[in-house]
Design an enzyme around this catalytic site. Structure first.
Site, short mmCIF file in Angstrom:
data_model
loop_
_atom_site.label_atom_id
_atom_site.label_comp_id
_atom_site.label_asym_id
_atom_site.label_seq_id
_atom_site.Cartn_x
_atom_site.Cartn_y
_atom_site.Cartn_z
N ASP A 81 72.69 9.07 45.46
CA ASP A 81 71.89 8.10 44.71
C ASP A 81 70.53 7.95 45.38
OD1 ASP A 81 70.74 5.94 43.47
OD2 ASP A 81 72.32 4.51 43.98
N GLU B 11 52.60 17.78 69.80
CA GLU B 11 52.88 17.20 71.11
C GLU B 11 53.07 15.68 70.94
OE1 GLU B 11 50.20 20.18 73.92
OE2 GLU B 11 49.34 18.31 73.23
N GLU C 90 53.95 12.01 71.79
CA GLU C 90 54.15 11.14 72.94
C GLU C 90 55.02 9.96 72.52
OE1 GLU C 90 49.78 12.09 74.97
OE2 GLU C 90 50.02 10.41 73.58
N GLU D 107 53.57 10.39 80.92
CA GLU D 107 52.22 10.35 80.37
C GLU D 107 51.41 9.22 81.00
OE1 GLU D 107 49.72 11.33 78.80
OE2 GLU D 107 50.38 13.24 77.97
N GLU E 140 56.14 12.61 77.46
CA GLU E 140 55.91 13.70 76.52
C GLU E 140 56.85 14.84 76.84
OE1 GLU E 140 52.47 16.97 75.67
OE2 GLU E 140 51.79 14.88 75.70
N HIS F 22 49.14 15.38 69.22
CA HIS F 22 48.19 16.48 69.08
C HIS F 22 48.93 17.66 68.45
CE1 HIS F 22 46.58 14.50 72.99
NE2 HIS F 22 46.23 13.82 71.92
N ARG G 145 38.16 16.05 75.15
CA ARG G 145 39.40 15.52 74.58
C ARG G 145 39.17 14.32 73.67
NH1 ARG G 145 44.09 17.68 77.10
NH2 ARG G 145 43.50 19.17 78.71
N GLU H 142 43.67 22.68 68.16
CA GLU H 142 44.47 21.48 68.44
C GLU H 142 43.81 20.30 67.72
OE1 GLU H 142 45.68 18.62 72.26
OE2 GLU H 142 44.29 20.30 72.50
N ARG I 206 43.71 16.50 67.16
CA ARG I 206 44.16 15.49 68.11
C ARG I 206 44.31 14.07 67.53
NH1 ARG I 206 44.00 16.63 73.43
NH2 ARG I 206 43.30 14.53 74.02
#
Length: 471
Positions: free
Chosen positions: A53, A132, A134, A215, A223, A272, A342, A360, A362
């Protein structure tokens, strides 16, 4: 080699499985399940599916048309490491029983359509993703939201605020400072054994792990780095990872969360997402351009940056997501790309071989529905490739300390869920190409998220007492 239905039935026999658990993912990204005793599990389940359902799944069917089918994917079968009895878990696609087609609001089916669309363009035959995520591990958490007031309280023996607590077993005293939790050894890092257990459980379920560590968040942020894989398989692994993290933490008497910003004043949790497109066994992102990228890769970045604010509604799907996307906490708020910076939305990781060349992205966070987020980013990147959208020049300076005149020229991600939903409503044609995301699904998604937004708007926040009680 991928398992077939016959392989699954043999596994059921070899492992003396007692129950088979059919897993599927709802619009919000939460995994759901229904369990079948093994005597009712046979090859027909792979051909005819399992009826359920769908009317109670948020954002799905109305009660007047609630019948749906779960179609198990044999290649996803794995033993559950957390159950008392032997249980086999299988990821499923959701189908319409009337026409036998994938349900257009099923996230896993949408992700499969994205993979098929990539192949149909001729641009590539596989998109690899490597998220990645966290997460925090706390000793406990309590909260309440009611007419008499509201509160949240986090318990963490690792946290800097716990230095004055007289624990029954004694206070260990070894703690990382705020924003100082990156890479300390034990006894400051108290969670190594838990992460080891998580990795072993993930490996048992077929999820390849490459690294794990504490981290930046001092109060239990972690992580686990897992290997890249094709889009749908990697989204399946993301669901397995969340399930494993939550249940391993619980087995140690702790609680884990992928909430982007559970702690005020320390780093939030991001996801990321590394991605690349391959064709004929060749990485199409490798080239002779900036940081070893091809033109195709640069155009892919151009598409991500162009559509980033619409993507935010899917990659950063909660009101809490935007408490992470602020300056000063390693948050990638700047819509730019860089090989080193970063704080850029797109980073080009250093690799020793061209085969590892990738982008990557982020800004996503781990509350995102992985099937939808990966599919949406692929569609944005492909739009960039198809329309040769160049991302402009890279920015390798510290973008948090740019001169005001330079900083003003760098666009940012959305500042709120409300803004992101508005951008998605305005800009989603790139998602509907090839029928990957339907207009019906996107409208239902926005409506579901607007319900969360309305609840958040209507709820008095404790900080408002701080700011306005004596006004």
């Amino acid at each position: 080699m991928a398992m077939t239905p016959d392989d699954v039935l043999k596994l059921v026999k070899d492992k003396e499985v007692k129950f088979v658990d059919f897993r599927f993912t709802d619009t919000r990204g939460k995994e759901q399940h229904v369990t079948v005793p093994v005597k009712y599990f046979n090859k027909e389940k792979f051909e005819l599916g399992h009826a359920f359902d769908g009317s109670s799944i948020a954002g799905w069917k109305g009660i007047q048309a609630s019948d749906m089918l779960l179609m198990p994917d044999a290649s996803s079968a794995r033993m559950d490491p957390f159950t008392d009895e032997p249980v086999l878990n299988i990821s499923c696609d959701v189908y319409e029983p009337m026409d036998g087609k994938p349900y257009d609001r099923c996230p896993r089916s949408i992700a499969k359509k994205a993979e098929a669309y990539l192949k149909s363009t001729g641009l590539g035959d596989v998109a690899y993703f490597g998220p990645e995520p966290e997460f925090f591990i706390f000793d406990g958490v309590t909260w309440d939201v009611g007419m008499s007031g509201c509160f949240v309280k986090i318990k963490s023996e690792e946290a800097p605020w716990s230095s004055g607590i007289d624990y029954e077993s004694g206070n260990m005293g070894h703690r990382a400072p705020v924003k100082g939790g990156y890479f300390p050894v034990a006894p400051t890092d108290t969670l190594g054994d838990i992460r080891n257990a998580m990795v072993l459980a993930l490996e048992q379920q077929g999820v390849e792990c490459e690294v794990h560590h504490h981290e930046v968040g001092a109060m239990g942020q972690n992580e686990i780095g897992t290997r890249f894989a094709p889009l749908v398989q990697r989204a399946d692994w993301m669901q397995i990872l969340k399930y494993t993290v939550w249940n391993t933490a619980a087995s140690y008497g702790k609680t884990a969360t992928f909430m982007p910003k559970p702690v005020v004043g320390d780093n939030g949790s991001g996801m990321h997402v590394h991605q690349s497109i391959w064709k004929g066994g060749k990485n199409l992102f490798a080239g002779n351009g900036y940081s070893g990228l091809s033109d195709l890769a640069l155009h892919y970045i151009g598409g991500i940056i162009k559509h980033a604010k619409a993507l935010n509604a899917i990659t950063n799907p909660g009101t809490n997501s935007y408490k992470r996307l602020v300056p000063g906490f390693e948050a990638p708020i700047n819509l730019a790309y860089s090989a080193r910076n970063r704080s850029a939305a797109c980073r080009i990781p250093y690799v020793s071989s061209p085969s590892g060349r990738r982008v990557e992205v982020r800004f996503p966070d781990p509350t995102a529905n992985a099937y939808l987020a990966f599919a949406a980013m692929l569609m944005a990147g492909l739009d960039g490739v198809q329309n040769k959208i160049h991302p402009g020049d890279p920015i390798d300076k510290d973008m948090y300390h740019l001169p005001p005149e330079e900083a003003a020229k760098v666009p940012h991600v959305c500042a709120s869920l409300e803004e992101a939903l508005g951008k998605l409503r305005e800009n989603h044609a790139f998602l509907t190409r090839g029928g990957v995301f339907s207009e019906d699904f996107l409208e239902s998604y926005i409506e579901l998220k607007e319900q969360e937004l309305t609840r958040f708007r209507m709820t008095t926040h404790p900080v408002e007492f701080d700011m306005y009680y004596s006004a």
